[in-house]
Design a protein around this motif. Structure first.
Motif, PDB file in Angstrom:
ATOM      1  N   VAL A  43       0.916  -1.353  -0.061  1.00  0.00           N
ATOM      2  CA  VAL A  43       0.004   0.032   0.151  1.00  0.00           C
ATOM      3  C   VAL A  43       1.063   1.206   0.050  1.00  0.00           C
ATOM      4  O   VAL A  43       2.128   1.193   0.377  1.00  0.00           O
ATOM      5  N   GLU A  44       0.277   2.493  -0.294  1.00  0.00           N
ATOM      6  CA  GLU A  44       0.936   3.579  -0.185  1.00  0.00           C
ATOM      7  C   GLU A  44       1.228   3.857   1.479  1.00  0.00           C
ATOM      8  O   GLU A  44       0.278   3.528   2.030  1.00  0.00           O
ATOM      9  N   THR A  45       2.075   4.473   1.773  1.00  0.00           N
ATOM     10  CA  THR A  45       2.329   5.024   3.346  1.00  0.00           C
ATOM     11  C   THR A  45       1.034   5.645   3.612  1.00  0.00           C
ATOM     12  O   THR A  45       0.550   5.052   5.007  1.00  0.00           O
ATOM     13  N   ALA A  46       0.435   6.422   3.022  1.00  0.00           N
ATOM     14  CA  ALA A  46      -0.745   7.084   3.636  1.00  0.00           C
ATOM     15  C   ALA A  46      -2.141   6.242   3.661  1.00  0.00           C
ATOM     16  O   ALA A  46      -2.935   6.623   4.277  1.00  0.00           O
ATOM     17  N   GLN A  47      -1.744   4.995   3.220  1.00  0.00           N
ATOM     18  CA  GLN A  47      -3.000   4.119   3.277  1.00  0.00           C
ATOM     19  C   GLN A  47      -2.728   2.851   4.441  1.00  0.00           C
ATOM     20  O   GLN A  47      -3.728   1.987   4.399  1.00  0.00           O
ATOM     21  N   ASP A  48      -1.633   3.132   5.046  1.00  0.00           N
ATOM     22  CA  ASP A  48      -1.561   2.165   6.061  1.00  0.00           C
ATOM     23  C   ASP A  48      -2.323   2.440   7.216  1.00  0.00           C
ATOM     24  O   ASP A  48      -2.333   3.640   7.420  1.00  0.00           O
ATOM     25  N   PRO A  49      -2.673   1.497   7.773  1.00  0.00           N
ATOM     26  CA  PRO A  49      -3.824   1.884   9.000  1.00  0.00           C
ATOM     27  C   PRO A  49      -2.914   2.618  10.172  1.00  0.00           C
ATOM     28  O   PRO A  49      -3.652   2.950  11.133  1.00  0.00           O
ATOM     29  N   TYR A  50      -1.679   2.314  10.296  1.00  0.00           N
ATOM     30  CA  TYR A  50      -1.135   3.068  11.377  1.00  0.00           C
ATOM     31  C   TYR A  50      -0.461   4.338  11.061  1.00  0.00           C
ATOM     32  O   TYR A  50       0.043   4.972  11.822  1.00  0.00           O
ATOM     33  N   HIS A  51      -0.398   4.721   9.779  1.00  0.00           N
ATOM     34  CA  HIS A  51      -0.096   6.194   9.445  1.00  0.00           C
ATOM     35  C   HIS A  51      -1.355   6.884   9.089  1.00  0.00           C
ATOM     36  O   HIS A  51      -1.785   7.047   8.151  1.00  0.00           O
ATOM     37  N   HIS A  52      -1.588   7.803  10.117  1.00  0.00           N
ATOM     38  CA  HIS A  52      -2.751   8.765   9.773  1.00  0.00           C
ATOM     39  C   HIS A  52      -2.356   9.942   9.454  1.00  0.00           C
ATOM     40  O   HIS A  52      -1.741  10.698  10.268  1.00  0.00           O
ATOM     41  N   VAL A  53      -2.964  10.438   8.241  1.00  0.00           N
ATOM     42  CA  VAL A  53      -2.555  11.804   7.556  1.00  0.00           C
ATOM     43  C   VAL A  53      -3.450  12.567   8.489  1.00  0.00           C
ATOM     44  O   VAL A  53      -4.563  12.704   8.564  1.00  0.00           O
ATOM     45  N   ILE A  54      -2.813  13.722   8.999  1.00  0.00           N
ATOM     46  CA  ILE A  54      -3.571  14.600   9.961  1.00  0.00           C
ATOM     47  C   ILE A  54      -3.457  15.945   9.161  1.00  0.00           C
ATOM     48  O   ILE A  54      -4.104  17.030   9.453  1.00  0.00           O
ATOM     49  N   PHE A  55      -2.798  16.163   7.894  1.00  0.00           N
ATOM     50  CA  PHE A  55      -2.624  17.401   7.448  1.00  0.00           C
ATOM     51  C   PHE A  55      -1.895  17.391   6.052  1.00  0.00           C
ATOM     52  O   PHE A  55      -1.103  16.222   5.945  1.00  0.00           O
ATOM     53  N   GLU A  56      -2.446  17.706   4.794  1.00  0.00           N
ATOM     54  CA  GLU A  56      -1.892  17.728   3.582  1.00  0.00           C
ATOM     55  C   GLU A  56      -2.041  18.920   2.771  1.00  0.00           C
ATOM     56  O   GLU A  56      -3.124  19.248   2.641  1.00  0.00           O
ATOM     57  N   ASN A  57      -0.932  19.495   2.193  1.00  0.00           N
ATOM     58  CA  ASN A  57      -0.965  20.311   0.910  1.00  0.00           C
ATOM     59  C   ASN A  57       0.027  19.959   0.026  1.00  0.00           C
ATOM     60  O   ASN A  57       0.360  18.777  -0.072  1.00  0.00           O
ATOM     61  N   ASP A  58      -0.063  20.812  -1.133  1.00  0.00           N
ATOM     62  CA  ASP A  58       0.970  20.894  -1.962  1.00  0.00           C
ATOM     63  C   ASP A  58       2.390  20.348  -1.668  1.00  0.00           C
ATOM     64  O   ASP A  58       3.264  19.762  -2.506  1.00  0.00           O
ATOM     65  N   ASP A  59       2.874  20.871  -0.522  1.00  0.00           N
ATOM     66  CA  ASP A  59       4.143  20.645  -0.125  1.00  0.00           C
ATOM     67  C   ASP A  59       4.368  19.745   1.176  1.00  0.00           C
ATOM     68  O   ASP A  59       5.627  18.879   0.708  1.00  0.00           O
ATOM     69  N   ILE A  60       3.562  19.186   2.032  1.00  0.00           N
ATOM     70  CA  ILE A  60       3.934  18.526   3.150  1.00  0.00           C
ATOM     71  C   ILE A  60       2.774  17.503   3.065  1.00  0.00           C
ATOM     72  O   ILE A  60       1.421  17.922   3.152  1.00  0.00           O
ATOM     73  N   HIS A  70       3.633  -4.653  19.895  1.00  0.00           N
ATOM     74  CA  HIS A  70       3.660  -5.786  18.995  1.00  0.00           C
ATOM     75  C   HIS A  70       2.695  -5.707  17.499  1.00  0.00           C
ATOM     76  O   HIS A  70       2.653  -6.748  17.135  1.00  0.00           O
ATOM     77  N   GLY A  71       2.283  -4.338  17.291  1.00  0.00           N
ATOM     78  CA  GLY A  71       1.742  -4.326  16.122  1.00  0.00           C
ATOM     79  C   GLY A  71       2.542  -4.190  14.755  1.00  0.00           C
ATOM     80  O   GLY A  71       3.847  -3.877  15.063  1.00  0.00           O
ATOM     81  N   ARG A  72       2.042  -4.440  13.821  1.00  0.00           N
ATOM     82  CA  ARG A  72       2.849  -4.254  12.459  1.00  0.00           C
ATOM     83  C   ARG A  72       1.978  -3.640  11.420  1.00  0.00           C
ATOM     84  O   ARG A  72       0.966  -3.907  11.131  1.00  0.00           O
ATOM     85  N   THR A  73       3.063  -2.872  10.573  1.00  0.00           N
ATOM     86  CA  THR A  73       2.499  -1.798   9.723  1.00  0.00           C
ATOM     87  C   THR A  73       2.273  -2.942   8.429  1.00  0.00           C
ATOM     88  O   THR A  73       2.791  -4.103   8.387  1.00  0.00           O
ATOM     89  N   LYS A  74       1.479  -2.492   7.409  1.00  0.00           N
ATOM     90  CA  LYS A  74       1.394  -3.200   6.272  1.00  0.00           C
ATOM     91  C   LYS A  74       2.629  -2.843   5.544  1.00  0.00           C
ATOM     92  O   LYS A  74       3.601  -2.071   5.686  1.00  0.00           O
ATOM     93  N   TRP A  75       3.160  -3.504   4.411  1.00  0.00           N
ATOM     94  CA  TRP A  75       4.192  -3.247   3.312  1.00  0.00           C
ATOM     95  C   TRP A  75       3.769  -1.896   2.650  1.00  0.00           C
ATOM     96  O   TRP A  75       2.710  -2.022   2.384  1.00  0.00           O
ATOM     97  N   HIS A  76       4.400  -1.091   2.879  1.00  0.00           N
ATOM     98  CA  HIS A  76       4.053   0.286   2.353  1.00  0.00           C
ATOM     99  C   HIS A  76       5.245   0.838   1.600  1.00  0.00           C
ATOM    100  O   HIS A  76       6.520   0.706   1.779  1.00  0.00           O
ATOM    101  N   ARG A  77       4.842   1.722   0.714  1.00  0.00           N
ATOM    102  CA  ARG A  77       5.829   2.154  -0.238  1.00  0.00           C
ATOM    103  C   ARG A  77       6.041   3.511   0.063  1.00  0.00           C
ATOM    104  O   ARG A  77       5.466   4.466   0.445  1.00  0.00           O
ATOM    105  N   GLN A  78       7.602   3.824   0.093  1.00  0.00           N
ATOM    106  CA  GLN A  78       8.272   5.122   0.406  1.00  0.00           C
ATOM    107  C   GLN A  78       8.804   5.658  -0.856  1.00  0.00           C
ATOM    108  O   GLN A  78       9.829   5.024  -1.194  1.00  0.00           O
ATOM    109  N   ALA A  79       8.371   6.876  -1.408  1.00  0.00           N
ATOM    110  CA  ALA A  79       9.125   7.257  -2.439  1.00  0.00           C
ATOM    111  C   ALA A  79       9.226   8.719  -2.394  1.00  0.00           C
ATOM    112  O   ALA A  79       9.962   9.406  -3.308  1.00  0.00           O
TER     113      ALA A  79
END
Length: 246
Positions: A43-60, A70-79
């Protein structure tokens, strides 16, 4: 002893060595053979259930990362270039499709910069501790350098540099009650991460009135460009990290 028995015994010794290295990042030893994910499991990082997007604009794109014990993220893409500030640290295990598996620990307030725009990765992180792992992180959506200004805070002693990269700089600020940063100019968009909170008073240059915020550990916000003064208007010391894109 047969060749098969010797090979089995050697593998067991290697496994024991891996366990002994828990808690220290290392490059060549994994606790177990990594099962590579299928494309549909990434998944994309923003779609991982433990990565919660709290703000987004064109820059950040700003995240609050919360991984339970003992939780584990999904395999997530970092680009995209990625800046991470641990708030509540734990031991972790990281699997990657481009690097050896690693065990280590996150320390509260320790900043990590990961230049994924230069070399992307797909990874998975496990909280191997018994307590919550909490982080504030952000992705830099504009690739390359020179979009903004110099990110220079040398005119005030309140800002102690903790990160100096071509695309972003970061500072730590400690303010005693009543202490001011003095005026400083932010030439690019930024991020503030609160490490020890209280009453934060901010005034833009030319304004008369201060705006007030009551902040706690782990609060974070994206900051606009401008010239500002910040005062600790509370009764206890305040600490925060501030980052600025270049």
């Amino acid at each position: 002893m047969t060749a098969t028995m010797r090979a089995t015994r050697a593998a067991g010794v290697l496994g024991s060595l891996c366990v002994l290295t828990l808690g220290v990042f290392h490059g060549g030893c994994a606790l177990a053979q990594v099962q590579k994910p299928s494309p549909s499991e990434i998944v994309e990082t923003a779609q991982d259930p433990y990565h919660h997007v709290i703000f987004e604009n064109d820059d950040i794109r700003l995240f609050r990362v919360v991984i339970p014990p003992h939780g584990r993220t999904k395999w997530h893409r970092q680009a995209l270039d990625y800046v991470n500030t641990p708030i509540l640290g734990t031991t972790i295990h990281k699997d990657s499709l481009s690097e050896p598996s690693k065990d280590g620990s996150m320390k509260p307030g320790a900043v990590r910069y990961l230049p994924y725009s230069q070399k992307s990765d797909v990874d998975q992180v496990t909280n191997t501790g018994d307590t919550l792992n909490s982080q504030v992180a952000f992705e830099i959506k504009r690739k390359g350098i020179g979009h903004f200004g110099p990110a220079d805070r040398t005119n005030t002693q309140a800002f102690k540099m903790i990160l100096d990269k071509p695309v972003v700089r970061g500072w730590h600020v400690h303010l005693e009650p009543g202490q001011s940063t003095g005026d400083y100019t932010q030439s690019g968009p930024g991020v503030r991460v609160i490490l020890a909170g209280g009453r934060l008073m901010t005034r833009e240059k030319g304004a008369v009135a201060f705006s007030e915020q009551h902040l706690t550990q782990g609060d974070a916000a994206v900051l606009p460009k401008g010239t500002f003064e910040v005062i600790n208007g509370g009764t206890t010391p305040m600490d925060y990290n501030e980052y600025e894109l270049r």
